[in-house]
Design an enzyme around this catalytic site. Structure first.
Site, PDB file in Angstrom:
ATOM      1  N   GLY A 135       0.993  -1.244  -0.104  1.00 58.51           N
ATOM      2  CA  GLY A 135       0.049   0.192   0.032  1.00 58.51           C
ATOM      3  C   GLY A 135       0.692   1.268  -0.025  1.00 58.51           C
ATOM      4  O   GLY A 135       1.868   1.254   0.624  1.00 58.51           O
ATOM      5  N   ARG A 193       1.104  -5.161  -5.328  1.00 60.46           N
ATOM      6  CA  ARG A 193       1.242  -6.364  -4.581  1.00 60.46           C
ATOM      7  C   ARG A 193       1.798  -7.540  -5.578  1.00 60.46           C
ATOM      8  O   ARG A 193       1.107  -7.345  -6.580  1.00 60.46           O
ATOM      9  CB  ARG A 193       0.364  -6.778  -3.840  1.00 60.46           C
ATOM     10  CG  ARG A 193      -0.098  -5.451  -2.762  1.00 60.46           C
ATOM     11  CD  ARG A 193      -0.906  -5.889  -1.434  1.00 60.46           C
ATOM     12  NE  ARG A 193      -1.075  -4.971  -0.478  1.00 60.46           N
ATOM     13  CZ  ARG A 193      -1.838  -3.962  -0.547  1.00 60.46           C
ATOM     14  NH1 ARG A 193      -2.981  -3.782  -1.631  1.00 60.46           N
ATOM     15  NH2 ARG A 193      -1.976  -2.892   0.500  1.00 60.46           N
ATOM     16  N   ASP A 196       5.748  -4.969   5.997  1.00 65.36           N
ATOM     17  CA  ASP A 196       6.594  -6.122   6.486  1.00 65.36           C
ATOM     18  C   ASP A 196       6.720  -7.401   5.315  1.00 65.36           C
ATOM     19  O   ASP A 196       7.564  -8.021   4.959  1.00 65.36           O
ATOM     20  CB  ASP A 196       5.948  -6.577   7.617  1.00 65.36           C
ATOM     21  CG  ASP A 196       4.717  -7.050   7.605  1.00 65.36           C
ATOM     22  OD1 ASP A 196       4.042  -6.604   6.796  1.00 65.36           O
ATOM     23  OD2 ASP A 196       4.196  -7.352   8.759  1.00 65.36           O
ATOM     24  N   THR A 212       4.260   2.858   5.484  1.00 65.83           N
ATOM     25  CA  THR A 212       2.974   2.301   5.444  1.00 65.83           C
ATOM     26  C   THR A 212       2.163   3.318   6.609  1.00 65.83           C
ATOM     27  O   THR A 212       2.801   3.755   7.542  1.00 65.83           O
ATOM     28  CB  THR A 212       2.753   0.961   5.963  1.00 65.83           C
ATOM     29  OG1 THR A 212       1.388   0.601   6.097  1.00 65.83           O
ATOM     30  CG2 THR A 212       3.563   0.601   7.060  1.00 65.83           C
ATOM     31  N   ASP A 262      -0.356   2.740   8.510  1.00 69.28           N
ATOM     32  CA  ASP A 262      -0.686   1.996   9.759  1.00 69.28           C
ATOM     33  C   ASP A 262       0.310   2.027  10.924  1.00 69.28           C
ATOM     34  O   ASP A 262      -0.223   1.731  11.838  1.00 69.28           O
ATOM     35  CB  ASP A 262      -0.995   0.357   9.351  1.00 69.28           C
ATOM     36  CG  ASP A 262      -1.999   0.268   8.513  1.00 69.28           C
ATOM     37  OD1 ASP A 262      -2.608   1.388   8.142  1.00 69.28           O
ATOM     38  OD2 ASP A 262      -2.430  -0.813   7.962  1.00 69.28           O
ATOM     39  N   ASP A 289       2.607  -0.233  11.583  1.00 69.03           N
ATOM     40  CA  ASP A 289       2.421  -1.321  12.291  1.00 69.03           C
ATOM     41  C   ASP A 289       3.671  -2.413  12.043  1.00 69.03           C
ATOM     42  O   ASP A 289       3.612  -3.534  11.764  1.00 69.03           O
ATOM     43  CB  ASP A 289       1.201  -2.255  11.884  1.00 69.03           C
ATOM     44  CG  ASP A 289       1.039  -2.558  10.091  1.00 69.03           C
ATOM     45  OD1 ASP A 289       1.833  -1.825   9.597  1.00 69.03           O
ATOM     46  OD2 ASP A 289       0.212  -3.276   9.552  1.00 69.03           O
ATOM     47  N   ARG A 325     -17.578  16.325  12.585  1.00 70.52           N
ATOM     48  CA  ARG A 325     -18.091  16.840  13.798  1.00 70.52           C
ATOM     49  C   ARG A 325     -19.141  18.093  13.770  1.00 70.52           C
ATOM     50  O   ARG A 325     -20.090  18.039  14.487  1.00 70.52           O
ATOM     51  CB  ARG A 325     -17.137  17.153  14.965  1.00 70.52           C
ATOM     52  CG  ARG A 325     -17.655  17.608  16.182  1.00 70.52           C
ATOM     53  CD  ARG A 325     -16.572  18.326  17.105  1.00 70.52           C
ATOM     54  NE  ARG A 325     -15.692  17.395  17.666  1.00 70.52           N
ATOM     55  CZ  ARG A 325     -15.962  16.857  18.838  1.00 70.52           C
ATOM     56  NH1 ARG A 325     -17.256  16.999  19.561  1.00 70.52           N
ATOM     57  NH2 ARG A 325     -15.166  15.614  19.249  1.00 70.52           N
ATOM     58  N   ARG A 376      -5.366  -2.227   9.129  1.00 74.45           N
ATOM     59  CA  ARG A 376      -6.335  -3.143   9.065  1.00 74.45           C
ATOM     60  C   ARG A 376      -5.860  -4.341  10.161  1.00 74.45           C
ATOM     61  O   ARG A 376      -6.403  -5.205  10.679  1.00 74.45           O
ATOM     62  CB  ARG A 376      -5.337  -4.078   7.708  1.00 74.45           C
ATOM     63  CG  ARG A 376      -6.004  -5.250   7.258  1.00 74.45           C
ATOM     64  CD  ARG A 376      -5.481  -5.770   5.805  1.00 74.45           C
ATOM     65  NE  ARG A 376      -4.137  -5.215   5.649  1.00 74.45           N
ATOM     66  CZ  ARG A 376      -3.446  -5.118   4.450  1.00 74.45           C
ATOM     67  NH1 ARG A 376      -4.201  -5.478   3.461  1.00 74.45           N
ATOM     68  NH2 ARG A 376      -2.190  -4.788   4.176  1.00 74.45           N
ATOM     69  N   GLY A 423     -11.127  14.463  20.120  1.00 66.49           N
ATOM     70  CA  GLY A 423     -12.029  14.438  21.272  1.00 66.49           C
ATOM     71  C   GLY A 423     -13.172  13.409  21.334  1.00 66.49           C
ATOM     72  O   GLY A 423     -14.112  13.761  21.709  1.00 66.49           O
TER      73      GLY A 423
HETATM   74  P1  ADP Z   1       0.647  -4.143   2.401  1.00 64.01           P
HETATM   75  O1  ADP Z   1       0.767  -4.229   4.009  1.00 64.01           O
HETATM   76  O2  ADP Z   1       0.202  -2.828   2.095  1.00 64.01           O
HETATM   77  O3  ADP Z   1       0.282  -5.108   1.696  1.00 64.01           O
HETATM   78  P2  ADP Z   1       3.473  -5.232   2.446  1.00 64.01           P
HETATM   79  O4  ADP Z   1       4.581  -4.332   2.265  1.00 64.01           O
HETATM   80  O5  ADP Z   1       3.135  -5.989   3.306  1.00 64.01           O
HETATM   81  O6  ADP Z   1       2.276  -3.895   2.345  1.00 64.01           O
HETATM   82  O7  ADP Z   1       3.297  -5.626   0.920  1.00 64.01           O
HETATM   83  C1  ADP Z   1       3.049  -6.991   0.697  1.00 64.01           C
HETATM   84  C2  ADP Z   1       3.656  -7.324  -0.441  1.00 64.01           C
HETATM   85  O8  ADP Z   1       5.021  -7.698  -0.318  1.00 64.01           O
HETATM   86  C3  ADP Z   1       3.252  -8.704  -1.356  1.00 64.01           C
HETATM   87  O9  ADP Z   1       2.158  -8.374  -2.181  1.00 64.01           O
HETATM   88  C4  ADP Z   1       4.414  -9.085  -2.112  1.00 64.01           C
HETATM   89  O10 ADP Z   1       4.416  -8.452  -3.250  1.00 64.01           O
HETATM   90  C5  ADP Z   1       5.750  -8.664  -1.166  1.00 64.01           C
HETATM   91  N1  ADP Z   1       6.097  -9.922  -0.594  1.00 64.01           N
HETATM   92  C6  ADP Z   1       7.441 -10.269  -0.871  1.00 64.01           C
HETATM   93  N2  ADP Z   1       7.479 -11.306  -0.442  1.00 64.01           N
HETATM   94  C7  ADP Z   1       6.684 -11.439   0.619  1.00 64.01           C
HETATM   95  C8  ADP Z   1       6.336 -12.627   1.636  1.00 64.01           C
HETATM   96  N3  ADP Z   1       7.299 -13.468   1.841  1.00 64.01           N
HETATM   97  N4  ADP Z   1       5.255 -12.625   2.316  1.00 64.01           N
HETATM   98  C9  ADP Z   1       4.453 -11.501   2.396  1.00 64.01           C
HETATM   99  N5  ADP Z   1       4.700 -10.635   1.216  1.00 64.01           N
HETATM  100  C10 ADP Z   1       5.695 -10.857   0.344  1.00 64.01           C
HETATM  101  O1  F6P Z   2      -1.519  -1.250   4.977  1.00 66.77           O
HETATM  102  C1  F6P Z   2      -1.936  -0.181   4.733  1.00 66.77           C
HETATM  103  C2  F6P Z   2      -3.702  -0.021   4.265  1.00 66.77           C
HETATM  104  O2  F6P Z   2      -3.861   1.347   3.851  1.00 66.77           O
HETATM  105  C3  F6P Z   2      -4.551  -0.672   5.696  1.00 66.77           C
HETATM  106  O3  F6P Z   2      -4.707   0.068   6.601  1.00 66.77           O
HETATM  107  C4  F6P Z   2      -5.473  -1.093   4.654  1.00 66.77           C
HETATM  108  O4  F6P Z   2      -6.287  -2.072   5.344  1.00 66.77           O
HETATM  109  C5  F6P Z   2      -4.875  -1.634   3.400  1.00 66.77           C
HETATM  110  O5  F6P Z   2      -3.727  -0.845   3.246  1.00 66.77           O
HETATM  111  C6  F6P Z   2      -5.851  -1.424   2.345  1.00 66.77           C
HETATM  112  O6  F6P Z   2      -5.428  -1.764   1.079  1.00 66.77           O
HETATM  113  P1  F6P Z   2      -5.875  -1.806  -0.505  1.00 66.77           P
HETATM  114  O7  F6P Z   2      -5.203  -0.413  -0.718  1.00 66.77           O
HETATM  115  O8  F6P Z   2      -5.344  -3.122  -1.079  1.00 66.77           O
HETATM  116  O9  F6P Z   2      -7.266  -1.611  -0.271  1.00 66.77           O
END
Ligand code: ADP
Ligand code: F6P
Length: 321
Positions: A11, A72, A103, A125, A127, A129, A154, A171, A185
């Site tokens: 994302g 992704r 991650d 990101t 989030d 997280d 509000r 998420r 608030g």
């Molecule tokens: P988001 O939380 O927005 O999906 P991430 O950084 O977690 O962002 O992105 C997920 C992307 O990371 C996956 O679509 C994939 O392209 C890449 N990725 C590569 N290796 C892995 C793995 N081992 N597990 C999960 N995601 C992976």
């Molecule tokens: O990880 C960032 C985030 O914006 C989350 O808060 C949300 O759940 C997700 O990505 C939405 O992903 P997408 O853009 O695929 O709808």
């Protein structure tokens, strides 16, 4: 290292452009060549490249989104995909890579590092997280956007003596929800990390409403991961008799010009990533610890557990009435 790549993955987050700019400018000042890879690992596998120079990254520090695009890439989740990625790096002479993302993106970076392409993860990101860092690029901008939207909500909530149940992004994490609830608030933040009791929230609202000069409008912030926002609004209405509306802020929180904090942190982290690669160091995540940029072994960083902001949650509970 003579030639490095940079990509954004997962994302998008405001401030990713600032990070790409910092990586590019830092690498160029160290005499390295930089290749921009479009659409994350998808673009690596499909050879979607942009030659980066100082001017390619002009005028992007203030822009939201990522001008390198993001995606992704399911194929990169298995070693066959990663091996293809390594072959492409070898083909164009990439000796290192900066991966800006979450991650999942870092797991891919770890796999690529294990095949001999040193990669550095930079946390991007909204989030917040990612376990091994106190801060992720985009978090501050997203919270400011959510606060701006809720301040607007509000106005109408107050005019109608209603309750607004507002879903913010996150998420798997309630960091945005708790901070935004404090900053607007709100009566309560409902997150996955802390148990919640709608009856108790409703009772508190009814008590506040019935007090002399009491309050007649309410905001409840719900983290996306909890879901059920429509249901929560309906239940609150049934329990309190206060007309309630659900609002999902959604992807608007991912856009917009990055705040000062996001631009500055992105620049610091991007710069640090290049310093590591310049020393031939890979398989690290850049993060923030005690307010300072640092780096940590990638696998160790991914295995860490991030404490929730319980203290902030408690402050919210004690000041929301
Ligand atoms: P988001 O939380 O927005 O999906 P991430 O950084 O977690 O962002 O992105 C997920 C992307 O990371 C996956 O679509 C994939 O392209 C890449 N990725 C590569 N290796 C892995 C793995 N081992 N597990 C999960 N995601 C992976
Ligand atoms: O990880 C960032 C985030 O914006 C989350 O808060 C949300 O759940 C997700 O990505 C939405 O992903 P997408 O853009 O695929 O709808």
């Amino acid at each position: 290292m003579k030639k490095i790549g940079v990509l954004t993955s997962g994302g998008d987050a405001p401030g990713m452009n600032a990070a790409v700019r910092a990586v590019t400018r830092a690498a160029l000042s160290k005499g390295m060549e930089v290749v921009g890879i479009q659409r994350g690992y998808v673009g690596l596998l499909n050879r979607e490249f942009v030659d980066m120079n100082a001017r390619t990254v002009s005028g992007i520090i203030q822009r939201g989104g990522t001008f390198l695009y993001t995606a992704r890439c399911p194929e990169f989740r298995n070693m066959d995909g990663v091996m293809k990625g390594k072959a492409v790096c070898d083909e164009i002479g990439l000796e290192g890579l900066v991966v800006i993302g979450g991650d999942g993106s870092f797991r891919g970076a770890g796999d690529l590092s294990s095949l001999g392409i040193p990669c550095i993860g930079v946390p991007g990101t909204i989030d917040n997280d990612i376990q091994c860092t106190e801060y992720t690029i985009g978090y501050d901008t997203a919270m400011n956007t959510a606060v701006e939207m809720i301040d607007k909500l509000r106005d109408t909530t107050q005019s109608h003596d209603r309750c607004s149940v507002v879903e913010v992004m996150g998420r798997r994490a309630g960091y945005i929800a708790v901070n935004v609830a404090i900053a607007t608030g709100a009566e309560a933040a409902i997150t996955l990390e802390r148990p919640y009791d709608l009856n108790a929230i409703a009772a508190k609202m009814t008590k506040t409403k019935n007090e002399k000069g009491g309050k007649h409008h309410f905001i409840i912030v719900v983290a996306e991961g909890v879901g059920q926002t429509e249901n929560i609004a309906r239940e609150i209405q049934e329990m309190t008799g206060i007309e309630s509306r659900a609002t999902v802020l959604g992807h608007v929180q991912r856009g917009g010009a990055p705040t000062v904090r996001d631009r500055v942190v992105a620049t610091e982290m991007g710069y640090h990533a290049v310093e590591l690669l310049a020393e031939g160091i890979g398989n690290r995540i850049v993060g923030m610890k005690d307010g300072k940029v640092y780096d940590i072994d990638l696998q160790e960083g991914l295995a860490m557990k991030k404490p929730f902001i319980d203290h902030m949650y408690d402050i919210l509970v004690d000041t929301a009435y």
